[in-house]
Scaffold this motif. Structure first.
Motif, PDB file in Angstrom:
ATOM      1  N   ALA A 150      26.040 -19.338 -70.809  1.00  0.00           N
ATOM      2  CA  ALA A 150      24.844 -19.972 -70.265  1.00  0.00           C
ATOM      3  C   ALA A 150      25.199 -21.324 -69.677  1.00  0.00           C
ATOM      4  N   ASN A 151      24.653 -21.608 -68.524  1.00  0.00           N
ATOM      5  CA  ASN A 151      24.861 -22.912 -67.897  1.00  0.00           C
ATOM      6  C   ASN A 151      23.572 -23.328 -67.203  1.00  0.00           C
ATOM      7  N   LYS A 152      23.278 -24.622 -67.291  1.00  0.00           N
ATOM      8  CA  LYS A 152      22.029 -25.122 -66.720  1.00  0.00           C
ATOM      9  C   LYS A 152      21.968 -24.860 -65.220  1.00  0.00           C
ATOM     10  N   LEU A 153      20.960 -24.169 -64.781  1.00  0.00           N
ATOM     11  CA  LEU A 153      20.625 -23.903 -63.383  1.00  0.00           C
ATOM     12  C   LEU A 153      21.608 -22.999 -62.635  1.00  0.00           C
ATOM     13  N   VAL A 154      22.867 -23.359 -62.587  1.00  0.00           N
ATOM     14  CA  VAL A 154      23.853 -22.600 -61.816  1.00  0.00           C
ATOM     15  C   VAL A 154      25.081 -22.328 -62.676  1.00  0.00           C
ATOM     16  N   MET A 155      25.561 -21.094 -62.627  1.00  0.00           N
ATOM     17  CA  MET A 155      26.737 -20.765 -63.413  1.00  0.00           C
ATOM     18  C   MET A 155      27.983 -21.384 -62.796  1.00  0.00           C
ATOM     19  N   SER A 185      21.101  -8.051 -65.803  1.00  0.00           N
ATOM     20  CA  SER A 185      19.651  -8.241 -65.764  1.00  0.00           C
ATOM     21  C   SER A 185      19.261  -9.197 -66.877  1.00  0.00           C
ATOM     22  N   ARG A 186      18.069  -9.759 -66.771  1.00  0.00           N
ATOM     23  CA  ARG A 186      17.603 -10.670 -67.807  1.00  0.00           C
ATOM     24  C   ARG A 186      16.115 -10.476 -68.032  1.00  0.00           C
ATOM     25  N   ASP A 187      15.713 -10.822 -69.247  1.00  0.00           N
ATOM     26  CA  ASP A 187      14.292 -10.791 -69.613  1.00  0.00           C
ATOM     27  C   ASP A 187      13.961 -12.159 -70.176  1.00  0.00           C
ATOM     28  N   ASN A 188      13.332 -12.986 -69.374  1.00  0.00           N
ATOM     29  CA  ASN A 188      13.046 -14.363 -69.794  1.00  0.00           C
ATOM     30  C   ASN A 188      11.980 -14.420 -70.892  1.00  0.00           C
ATOM     31  N   ALA A 189      11.206 -13.388 -71.041  1.00  0.00           N
ATOM     32  CA  ALA A 189      10.215 -13.350 -72.118  1.00  0.00           C
ATOM     33  C   ALA A 189      10.876 -13.096 -73.473  1.00  0.00           C
ATOM     34  N   LYS A 190      12.030 -12.427 -73.429  1.00  0.00           N
ATOM     35  CA  LYS A 190      12.734 -12.082 -74.670  1.00  0.00           C
ATOM     36  C   LYS A 190      14.010 -12.884 -74.866  1.00  0.00           C
ATOM     37  N   ASN A 191      14.315 -13.754 -73.899  1.00  0.00           N
ATOM     38  CA  ASN A 191      15.538 -14.576 -73.978  1.00  0.00           C
ATOM     39  C   ASN A 191      16.784 -13.715 -74.117  1.00  0.00           C
ATOM     40  N   THR A 192      16.842 -12.690 -73.308  1.00  0.00           N
ATOM     41  CA  THR A 192      17.995 -11.804 -73.359  1.00  0.00           C
ATOM     42  C   THR A 192      18.577 -11.572 -71.966  1.00  0.00           C
ATOM     43  N   VAL A 193      19.859 -11.314 -71.932  1.00  0.00           N
ATOM     44  CA  VAL A 193      20.544 -10.916 -70.713  1.00  0.00           C
ATOM     45  C   VAL A 193      21.384  -9.679 -71.050  1.00  0.00           C
ATOM     46  N   SER A 207      14.776 -19.879 -69.497  1.00  0.00           N
ATOM     47  CA  SER A 207      14.422 -19.657 -68.093  1.00  0.00           C
ATOM     48  C   SER A 207      14.951 -20.741 -67.156  1.00  0.00           C
ATOM     49  N   THR A 208      15.599 -21.757 -67.697  1.00  0.00           N
ATOM     50  CA  THR A 208      16.199 -22.794 -66.858  1.00  0.00           C
ATOM     51  C   THR A 208      17.714 -22.684 -66.808  1.00  0.00           C
ATOM     52  N   TYR A 209      18.249 -21.642 -67.423  1.00  0.00           N
ATOM     53  CA  TYR A 209      19.697 -21.469 -67.488  1.00  0.00           C
ATOM     54  C   TYR A 209      20.142 -20.252 -66.690  1.00  0.00           C
ATOM     55  N   ALA A 210      21.183 -20.460 -65.904  1.00  0.00           N
ATOM     56  CA  ALA A 210      21.887 -19.322 -65.342  1.00  0.00           C
ATOM     57  C   ALA A 210      22.672 -18.666 -66.474  1.00  0.00           C
ATOM     58  N   MET A 211      22.738 -17.335 -66.415  1.00  0.00           N
ATOM     59  CA  MET A 211      23.457 -16.588 -67.440  1.00  0.00           C
ATOM     60  C   MET A 211      24.570 -15.783 -66.791  1.00  0.00           C
ATOM     61  N   GLY A 212      25.587 -15.524 -67.562  1.00  0.00           N
ATOM     62  CA  GLY A 212      26.688 -14.772 -66.997  1.00  0.00           C
ATOM     63  C   GLY A 212      27.469 -14.016 -68.045  1.00  0.00           C
ATOM     64  N   TRP A 213      28.252 -13.084 -67.553  1.00  0.00           N
ATOM     65  CA  TRP A 213      29.193 -12.353 -68.385  1.00  0.00           C
ATOM     66  C   TRP A 213      30.606 -12.603 -67.861  1.00  0.00           C
ATOM     67  N   PHE A 214      31.485 -12.926 -68.781  1.00  0.00           N
ATOM     68  CA  PHE A 214      32.892 -13.110 -68.497  1.00  0.00           C
ATOM     69  C   PHE A 214      33.654 -12.113 -69.360  1.00  0.00           C
ATOM     70  N   ILE A 231      23.649 -14.298 -63.184  1.00  0.00           N
ATOM     71  CA  ILE A 231      22.268 -14.144 -62.735  1.00  0.00           C
ATOM     72  C   ILE A 231      21.589 -15.501 -62.813  1.00  0.00           C
ATOM     73  N   SER A 232      20.801 -15.794 -61.802  1.00  0.00           N
ATOM     74  CA  SER A 232      20.135 -17.089 -61.718  1.00  0.00           C
ATOM     75  C   SER A 232      19.004 -17.182 -62.751  1.00  0.00           C
ATOM     76  N   PRO A 233      18.488 -18.386 -62.980  1.00  0.00           N
ATOM     77  CA  PRO A 233      17.484 -18.563 -64.037  1.00  0.00           C
ATOM     78  C   PRO A 233      16.254 -17.657 -63.918  1.00  0.00           C
ATOM     79  N   ARG A 234      15.802 -17.403 -62.713  1.00  0.00           N
ATOM     80  CA  ARG A 234      14.622 -16.539 -62.549  1.00  0.00           C
ATOM     81  C   ARG A 234      14.994 -15.099 -62.258  1.00  0.00           C
ATOM     82  N   GLY A 235      16.278 -14.853 -62.141  1.00  0.00           N
ATOM     83  CA  GLY A 235      16.736 -13.493 -61.904  1.00  0.00           C
ATOM     84  C   GLY A 235      16.769 -13.072 -60.457  1.00  0.00           C
ATOM     85  N   SER A 236      16.573 -14.001 -59.558  1.00  0.00           N
ATOM     86  CA  SER A 236      16.475 -13.639 -58.146  1.00  0.00           C
ATOM     87  C   SER A 236      17.824 -13.470 -57.469  1.00  0.00           C
TER      88      SER A 236
END
Length: 120
Positions: A98-103, A71-79, A30-37, A51-56
């Motif tokens: 995955a990158n800390k805070l900002v992709m 989309s992401r599910d922080n409860a399941k650690n999936t994007v 939940s503290t990592y921005a996630m992305g697809w390349f 997508i930002s860490p909280r998905g906003s």
């Protein structure tokens, strides 16, 4: 250690859909921005969705805007990456990152990739 494991790639006809998933472990998700390349043969790696860490906050490359949804599910650690209206130009290896805070263009962690092939 951190692991990102993608799944869901495959062969699909043009106009079809695929859903890619990435399961993360070894990090406070939940503290990592996630992305697809993605990287097509002979081309540079392209950032297509983040997508930002909280998905906003989300970002989409122009090439996929309106067709792909991250989309992401922080409860399941999936994007996930829902890909609709696929085109042959979407054929590539797709990587979760995955990158800390900002992709960024050079994220801390990468998955091993999953291949997507779109036939015409």
């Amino acid at each position: 250690q951190v692991q990102l494991v993608e799944s869901g790639g495959g062969l699909v006809q043009a106009g079809g859909s695929l859903r890619l998933s990435c399961a993360a472990s070894g990090l406070t998700f939940s503290t990592y921005a996630m992305g697809w390349f993605r990287q097509a043969p002979g081309k540079e790696r392209e950032r297509i969705a983040t997508i930002s860490p909280r998905g906003s906050t989300t970002y989409y490359a122009d090439s996929v805007k309106g067709r792909f949804t991250i989309s992401r599910d922080n409860a399941k650690n999936t994007v996930n990456l829902q890909m609709n209206s696929l085109k042959p130009d979407d054929t590539a290896d797709y990587y979760c990152a995955a990158n800390k805070l900002v992709m960024t263009s050079t994220p801390n962690y990468w998955g091993q990739g999953t291949q997507v092939t779109v036939s015409s």
